[in-house]
Design a protein around this motif. Structure first.
Motif, PDB file in Angstrom:
ATOM      1  N   UNK B  37       0.843  -1.207   0.000  1.00 53.38           N
ATOM      2  CA  UNK B  37       0.000   0.000   0.000  1.00 53.38           C
ATOM      3  C   UNK B  37       0.878   1.257   0.000  1.00 53.38           C
ATOM      4  N   UNK B  64      -9.363  -8.863  -1.191  1.00 53.54           N
ATOM      5  CA  UNK B  64      -9.429  -7.580  -0.483  1.00 53.54           C
ATOM      6  C   UNK B  64      -8.116  -6.822  -0.652  1.00 53.54           C
ATOM      7  N   UNK B  67      -8.048  -5.306  -4.087  1.00 53.12           N
ATOM      8  CA  UNK B  67      -8.977  -4.168  -4.100  1.00 53.12           C
ATOM      9  C   UNK B  67      -8.358  -2.962  -3.401  1.00 53.12           C
ATOM     10  N   UNK B  68      -7.601  -3.219  -2.341  1.00 51.19           N
ATOM     11  CA  UNK B  68      -6.960  -2.127  -1.602  1.00 51.19           C
ATOM     12  C   UNK B  68      -5.930  -1.417  -2.486  1.00 51.19           C
ATOM     13  N   UNK B  71      -7.805   0.638  -4.977  1.00 51.21           N
ATOM     14  CA  UNK B  71      -8.417   1.802  -4.345  1.00 51.21           C
ATOM     15  C   UNK B  71      -7.372   2.861  -4.007  1.00 51.21           C
ATOM     16  N   UNK B 101     -17.570  -0.191  -1.628  1.00 53.57           N
ATOM     17  CA  UNK B 101     -17.032  -0.863  -0.443  1.00 53.57           C
ATOM     18  C   UNK B 101     -16.908   0.057   0.767  1.00 53.57           C
TER      19      UNK B 101
END
Lengths: 258, 374
Positions: B37, B64, B67-68, B71, B101
């Motif tokens: 991230x 997830x 998706x993170x 995002x 989400x």
């Protein structure tokens, strides 16, 4: 353990002690659940469906026999070994069993907070993906008391899926739901089984659900204290010689009312 | 599935690449998640490709994670693509709309102004007060009606509750009353002995136990024991829809549940108070023996100073306190909404409210008795 099977139940006898003697509910029951299938345990009221489920998830100890979850016997395991086996499955209880003091999102976050090393943002996102899958994004901050019966069951499935278990045990998922909500739940189970490859063990006696979701079925009977039929729902309905199975699938009363 | 997951970030002429390898699940992801991230964040608005060619497994947590990254990249203004993800995992990823989400997708809550919040709180307070007064009046009305028609009273239930709270509550009331008599005697006898006035400790114990402490302490013990039990029992019935069942069977919950508890409490509490008073006096008497005051002298002193008015005043107070404890306990139970936690809260509120009301009414009685010359 066969390469295909994920649960093996061998010579299982279950019951409870009462007044100094053992009352046997099921005797010498054996069956296998295959990886990735939706396996349904059905039977009339009092046939021992839910009791069998409680033994399979390690809440009760059998009188004798073996229950292997992904190769590990949950009957003889204790301490960390038992907890490690329990991490392999998630359970949805009949009434949802959501924690009333927490929001829906917090209920799903709880196992992630306790058993993973994700940071807070990751936990939040993983929990939200579970709620997204069960269609509850509009209710993430609501308390369980504010959810309908069907929503509570879906939230309970999301919580059971939080740690991505290989197996999900569902106790009477359709009980008390209207036919539309029940059908929605059936579709959800099928979708999760097909896309995530989760093995489902479902206890139910709702015929429409059985035909909608079951790959294989075993039928329990209180009188014989054992399994009286195994196969697909269609096989049991169309080809079973057992009169009780026939009555069950054709919704015939056991005897004429006086 | 478990194993190891690895992440490599590199910058190239066509944009940046995050290369993922191994199994992406809840066991393998924690060491790489925040690093990935941070790398996406550091990449800023540059075009980013997440290369999933090396991903061998991906469960819900892995999805997830992807998706993170999507995002976070979108937040930075970058164009993010995921490539070479195995079709079965891509199908899973395709189920999610990342815009839905977060909480942004929820309908916005209507903000309330300070005046509106104050108005709502006032209305809520007034509504609660009105409901409680209405409840007290209805319960009193029911009690009065049933006392005039004793055959309507569910005497079996009254006796059962009386046994539960009376007989089974006796040991704790005895212990507390005895110790109170002992403590009161010791605390007062030692200083009074300096003036040779230890005999007057009997006056103090007699008056304070029979007029004040026996009714007060017995009622407080009952508030903790019986009031909480009433709230929890009726609260559980409310949560289990048993109260609704009574109502739809045309049975008034007040008559069916509250009045028997009220009668039992009002019958048993004065008896327990008399018993507590006697036990307290005995406790004080035993201490006085060590100060060379014989029991005969001690009790004669008490009978000389304590009037029948003191005694009956104490009993009257205990009956009123009993009424408050039972009524509040049942009210908190009937107010229960929600699940098991609400039942616990109802029990706590029953105890706190009952003790506050007992103390308030005790103060009122002190003023009233003074005005009436008791």
């Amino acid at each position: 353990m066969s390469a295909q099977s994920i649960i093996e139940v061998e010579d299982l006898t279950i019951g409870y002690a009462s007044d100094g003697h053992d009352t046997v509910v099921l005797e010498d029951v054996s069956f296998r659940v295959l990886r990735g299938e939706v396996f349904v345990i059905l039977g009339g009221s009092g046939s021992g469906k839910s009791t069998l489920l409680k033994h399979m998830i390690g809440l009760q100890q059998p009188l004798r026999g073996r229950i292997a979850i992904d190769g590990d016997d949950i009957v003889t395991a204790d301490g960390p070994a038992r907890r490690s086996i329990m991490r392999k499955f998630g359970v949805m209880y009949q009434m949802g069993a959501l924690f009333g003091s927490m929001s829906t999102l917090e209920n799903v976050r709880l196992p992630l907070e306790e058993f993973t090393e994700f940071d807070d943002d990751a936990i939040d996102l993983v929990a939200r993906t579970k709620l997204y899958l069960v269609g509850l994004m509009s209710a993430v901050h609501r308390s369980p008391a504010e959810l309908s019966g069907g929503m509570q069951k879906r939230a309970a499935i999301a919580r059971a899926m939080a740690l991505d278990p290989a197996i999900m045990f569902l106790d009477e998922p359709s009980a008390g739901l209207d036919p539309i909500t029940s059908a929605d739940l059936d579709r959800l189970i099928l979708r999760l089984a097909r896309t995530l490859g989760i093995t489902f063990v479902v206890v139910t006696h709702e015929l429409p659900s059985i035909f909608a979701i079951a790959d294989r079925v075993i039928m329990l009977d209180a009188r014989t204290r054992g399994i009286i039929a195994t196969g697909t729902p269609e096989q049991l309905r169309d080809h079973s010689d057992n009169p009780w199975v026939h009555r069950f699938f054709n919704r015939e009363p056991e005897e004429a009312m006086p | 599935m478990s194993g190891i997951a690895a992440m490599e970030f590199r910058r190239g002429p066509g944009g940046s690449v995050v290369a993922l390898r191994g199994a992406l699940d809840s066991q393998t992801l924690p060491p790489i998640w925040s690093g990935a991230r941070a790398a996406v964040r550091k990449n800023g608005a540059l075009s980013l490709r997440v290369d999933a060619a090396g991903v061998t497994y991906c469960d819900g947590s892995g999805i997830a994670f992807l998706l993170d990254l999507l995002r976070e990249g979108t937040r930075q203004g970058a164009r993010v693509t995921i490539t070479n993800l195995a079709p079965r995992f891509a199908e899973l990823l395709g189920q999610f709309d990342q815009a839905r989400l977060g909480d942004e997708a929820l309908p916005p809550a209507l903000p309330l102004s300070r005046i509106e919040r104050l108005g709502r709180a006032s209305l809520q307070f007034a509504g609660n007060l009105r409901r409680q007064i209405d409840y007290a009046l209805r319960v009193t009305g029911c009690l009065w009606y049933e006392l005039r028609h004793p055959s309507l009273v569910r005497w079996k239930e009254v006796l059962s509750v009386a046994e539960q709270m009376g007989v089974k509550g006796l040991p704790v009331v005895t212990l507390i009353a005895f110790l109170m008599g002992v403590v009161l005697a010791y605390q007062s006898a030692v200083p009074m002995r300096q003036f040779g006035a230890e005999l007057f400790v009997a006056n103090l114990i007699g008056l304070s136990m029979l007029r004040e402490l026996a009714p007060l302490m017995t009622s407080i013990v009952l508030a903790g024991r019986t009031g909480a039990a009433f709230a929890a029992e009726i609260g559980t019935m409310k949560v289990n829809e048993e109260i609704d069942a009574l109502t739809t069977m045309a049975l008034d919950p007040l008559r069916f549940l509250v009045v028997p508890r009220l009668l039992a409490t009002m019958f048993v509490t004065p008896l327990l108070t008399i018993f507590a008073g006697i036990v307290g006096l005995i406790g004080g008497g035993l201490v006085m023996l060590s100060f060379d005051i014989p029991l005969v002298t001690y009790f004669k002193q008490i009978t000389g100073v304590v009037s029948i008015g003191d005694f009956t005043g104490g009993l009257f107070k205990s009956a009123v306190f009993a009424y408050l404890v039972a009524m509040i306990g049942c009210l908190r139970g009937l107010e229960t909404e929600g699940g098991p936690r609400a039942v616990g809260q109802a029990a706590t509120r029953a105890v706190v409210s009952a003790i506050v009301m007992i103390v308030v009414f005790d103060g009122l009685f002190a003023v009233l008795f003074n005005l009436l010359g008791f």
